[in-house]
Design a protein around this motif. Structure first.
Motif, mmCIF file in Angstrom:
data_model
loop_
_atom_site.group_PDB
_atom_site.id
_atom_site.type_symbol
_atom_site.label_atom_id
_atom_site.label_comp_id
_atom_site.label_asym_id
_atom_site.label_seq_id
_atom_site.Cartn_x
_atom_site.Cartn_y
_atom_site.Cartn_z
ATOM 1 N N LEU A 23 -14.912 -103.108 8.480
ATOM 2 C CA LEU A 23 -15.254 -101.546 8.245
ATOM 3 C C LEU A 23 -15.798 -101.679 8.448
ATOM 4 O O LEU A 23 -17.322 -102.299 7.394
ATOM 5 N N GLU A 24 -16.948 -100.301 7.865
ATOM 6 C CA GLU A 24 -18.678 -99.767 7.729
ATOM 7 C C GLU A 24 -18.518 -100.581 6.159
ATOM 8 O O GLU A 24 -17.182 -99.397 5.690
ATOM 9 N N PRO A 25 -19.316 -100.275 5.823
ATOM 10 C CA PRO A 25 -19.858 -100.510 4.811
ATOM 11 C C PRO A 25 -20.011 -99.199 4.005
ATOM 12 O O PRO A 25 -20.710 -98.835 4.878
ATOM 13 N N ILE A 26 -20.200 -98.549 2.525
ATOM 14 C CA ILE A 26 -20.519 -97.477 2.552
ATOM 15 C C ILE A 26 -22.143 -98.159 1.676
ATOM 16 O O ILE A 26 -21.929 -98.892 0.868
ATOM 17 N N ILE A 27 -23.343 -96.540 1.576
ATOM 18 C CA ILE A 27 -24.027 -97.538 1.268
ATOM 19 C C ILE A 27 -25.130 -96.609 1.256
ATOM 20 O O ILE A 27 -25.455 -95.282 1.363
ATOM 21 N N ASP A 28 -25.487 -96.484 -0.205
ATOM 22 C CA ASP A 28 -25.941 -94.935 -0.798
ATOM 23 C C ASP A 28 -28.435 -95.666 -0.482
ATOM 24 O O ASP A 28 -28.595 -96.436 -1.113
ATOM 25 N N ARG A 29 -27.792 -94.459 0.188
ATOM 26 C CA ARG A 29 -29.621 -94.586 0.796
ATOM 27 C C ARG A 29 -30.744 -94.384 0.008
ATOM 28 O O ARG A 29 -31.717 -95.016 0.147
ATOM 29 N N VAL A 67 -4.858 -98.981 4.871
ATOM 30 C CA VAL A 67 -6.143 -99.068 4.672
ATOM 31 C C VAL A 67 -6.968 -99.172 3.931
ATOM 32 O O VAL A 67 -7.379 -100.770 3.633
ATOM 33 N N SER A 68 -8.192 -98.232 3.617
ATOM 34 C CA SER A 68 -9.125 -98.989 3.678
ATOM 35 C C SER A 68 -9.369 -98.961 1.664
ATOM 36 O O SER A 68 -9.387 -98.543 1.193
ATOM 37 N N SER A 69 -10.841 -99.432 1.929
ATOM 38 C CA SER A 69 -10.552 -99.691 0.123
ATOM 39 C C SER A 69 -11.214 -98.427 -0.924
ATOM 40 O O SER A 69 -10.577 -98.153 -1.454
ATOM 41 N N LEU A 70 -12.015 -97.699 0.375
ATOM 42 C CA LEU A 70 -12.411 -96.462 -0.147
ATOM 43 C C LEU A 70 -11.160 -95.311 -0.246
ATOM 44 O O LEU A 70 -10.513 -94.521 -1.561
ATOM 45 N N GLU A 71 -9.686 -95.677 0.857
ATOM 46 C CA GLU A 71 -9.411 -94.458 0.593
ATOM 47 C C GLU A 71 -8.136 -94.943 -0.114
ATOM 48 O O GLU A 71 -7.313 -93.971 -0.841
ATOM 49 N N HIS A 72 -7.998 -96.312 -0.879
ATOM 50 C CA HIS A 72 -7.030 -96.394 -1.353
ATOM 51 C C HIS A 72 -7.611 -96.142 -3.072
ATOM 52 O O HIS A 72 -6.095 -95.606 -3.813
ATOM 53 N N ALA A 73 -8.918 -95.948 -3.033
ATOM 54 C CA ALA A 73 -8.526 -95.469 -4.434
ATOM 55 C C ALA A 73 -9.069 -94.232 -4.596
ATOM 56 O O ALA A 73 -8.813 -94.054 -5.483
ATOM 57 N N LYS A 74 -8.952 -94.018 -3.639
ATOM 58 C CA LYS A 74 -9.016 -92.260 -3.829
ATOM 59 C C LYS A 74 -6.587 -91.754 -4.008
ATOM 60 O O LYS A 74 -6.904 -91.403 -4.626
ATOM 61 N N MET A 75 -6.407 -92.752 -2.731
ATOM 62 C CA MET A 75 -5.130 -92.125 -3.372
ATOM 63 C C MET A 75 -4.606 -92.931 -5.086
ATOM 64 O O MET A 75 -3.265 -92.355 -5.600
ATOM 65 N N ASP A 76 -5.330 -93.891 -5.634
ATOM 66 C CA ASP A 76 -4.551 -94.593 -6.229
ATOM 67 C C ASP A 76 -5.169 -95.163 -8.265
ATOM 68 O O ASP A 76 -6.035 -95.481 -7.625
ATOM 69 N N PRO A 77 -4.993 -94.093 -8.088
ATOM 70 C CA PRO A 77 -6.310 -94.074 -9.740
ATOM 71 C C PRO A 77 -6.074 -95.400 -10.865
ATOM 72 O O PRO A 77 -7.132 -95.802 -11.227
ATOM 73 N N TYR A 78 -5.330 -96.381 -10.293
ATOM 74 C CA TYR A 78 -5.337 -97.800 -10.402
ATOM 75 C C TYR A 78 -6.034 -98.149 -10.046
ATOM 76 O O TYR A 78 -6.618 -99.361 -10.676
ATOM 77 N N ARG A 79 -6.355 -98.205 -8.891
ATOM 78 C CA ARG A 79 -7.687 -98.929 -7.988
ATOM 79 C C ARG A 79 -8.671 -98.780 -7.464
ATOM 80 O O ARG A 79 -9.669 -99.415 -7.832
ATOM 81 N N ALA A 80 -8.843 -97.154 -8.246
ATOM 82 C CA ALA A 80 -10.293 -97.257 -8.199
ATOM 83 C C ALA A 80 -10.673 -97.112 -9.764
ATOM 84 O O ALA A 80 -12.159 -97.534 -9.849
ATOM 85 N N ARG A 81 -10.017 -98.140 -10.192
ATOM 86 C CA ARG A 81 -10.803 -98.471 -11.555
ATOM 87 C C ARG A 81 -11.734 -99.580 -11.126
ATOM 88 O O ARG A 81 -12.544 -100.271 -11.573
ATOM 89 N N PHE A 82 -11.101 -100.804 -9.732
ATOM 90 C CA PHE A 82 -12.081 -100.999 -9.390
ATOM 91 C C PHE A 82 -12.943 -101.285 -8.708
ATOM 92 O O PHE A 82 -14.039 -102.217 -8.570
ATOM 93 N N ALA A 83 -13.398 -99.818 -8.302
ATOM 94 C CA ALA A 83 -14.385 -99.460 -7.285
ATOM 95 C C ALA A 83 -16.022 -99.686 -8.226
ATOM 96 O O ALA A 83 -16.552 -99.053 -9.470
ATOM 97 N N PRO A 84 -16.978 -99.774 -7.629
ATOM 98 C CA PRO A 84 -18.083 -99.211 -8.180
ATOM 99 C C PRO A 84 -18.620 -97.760 -9.084
ATOM 100 O O PRO A 84 -18.437 -96.853 -8.933
ATOM 101 N N LYS A 85 -19.762 -98.028 -10.097
ATOM 102 C CA LYS A 85 -19.465 -96.286 -10.921
ATOM 103 C C LYS A 85 -20.037 -95.474 -9.376
ATOM 104 O O LYS A 85 -19.635 -94.469 -9.855
ATOM 105 N N TRP A 86 -21.083 -96.031 -8.855
ATOM 106 C CA TRP A 86 -21.651 -94.784 -8.416
ATOM 107 C C TRP A 86 -20.592 -94.481 -7.355
ATOM 108 O O TRP A 86 -20.254 -93.242 -6.588
ATOM 109 N N ILE A 87 -20.004 -95.516 -6.713
ATOM 110 C CA ILE A 87 -18.868 -94.932 -5.890
ATOM 111 C C ILE A 87 -17.700 -94.184 -6.640
ATOM 112 O O ILE A 87 -17.765 -92.742 -5.936
#
Length: 96
Positions: A23-29, A67-87
């Motif tokens: 999967l393509e990484p998400i990059i903050d330009r 699902v992708s990491s981002l899709e998972h974090a969007k669907m599951d607030p428990y999974r979203a805890r592990f996403a970086p703050k900027w995401i």
């Protein structure tokens, strides 16, 4: 009560039969920060943390969705805890 495959057993068996997609990484330009996306399995109807449900019910092909990491974090607030703050800020993720 908890008969059936554990999530780890199911996940190992699932990925042994498939090639994990790249999967393509998400990059903050603006900051250069990168979040590596991975293919994950999401518990759709009965969450992994449901202590009342037996493993065979939680960990099966009807309850798990790739699902992708981002899709998972969007669907599951428990999974979203592990996403970086900027995401979390960029995609307005809600955490539990």
């Amino acid at each position: 009560m908890h008969g059936g495959k554990t999530f780890k057993q199911y996940k190992d068996e699932y990925w042994a039969k498939k090639t994990k997609p790249q999967l393509e990484p998400i990059i903050d330009r603006t900051t250069g920060k990168i979040w590596i996306q991975r293919a994950e399995l999401h518990h759709r109807f009965i969450p992994q943390r449901a202590k009342w449900a037996p493993n065979w019910l939680k960990n099966n092909r009807f309850n798990l969705k790739e699902v992708s990491s981002l899709e998972h974090a969007k669907m599951d607030p428990y999974r979203a805890r592990f996403a970086p703050k900027w995401i979390k800020e960029k995609f307005n993720l809600k955490c539990k």
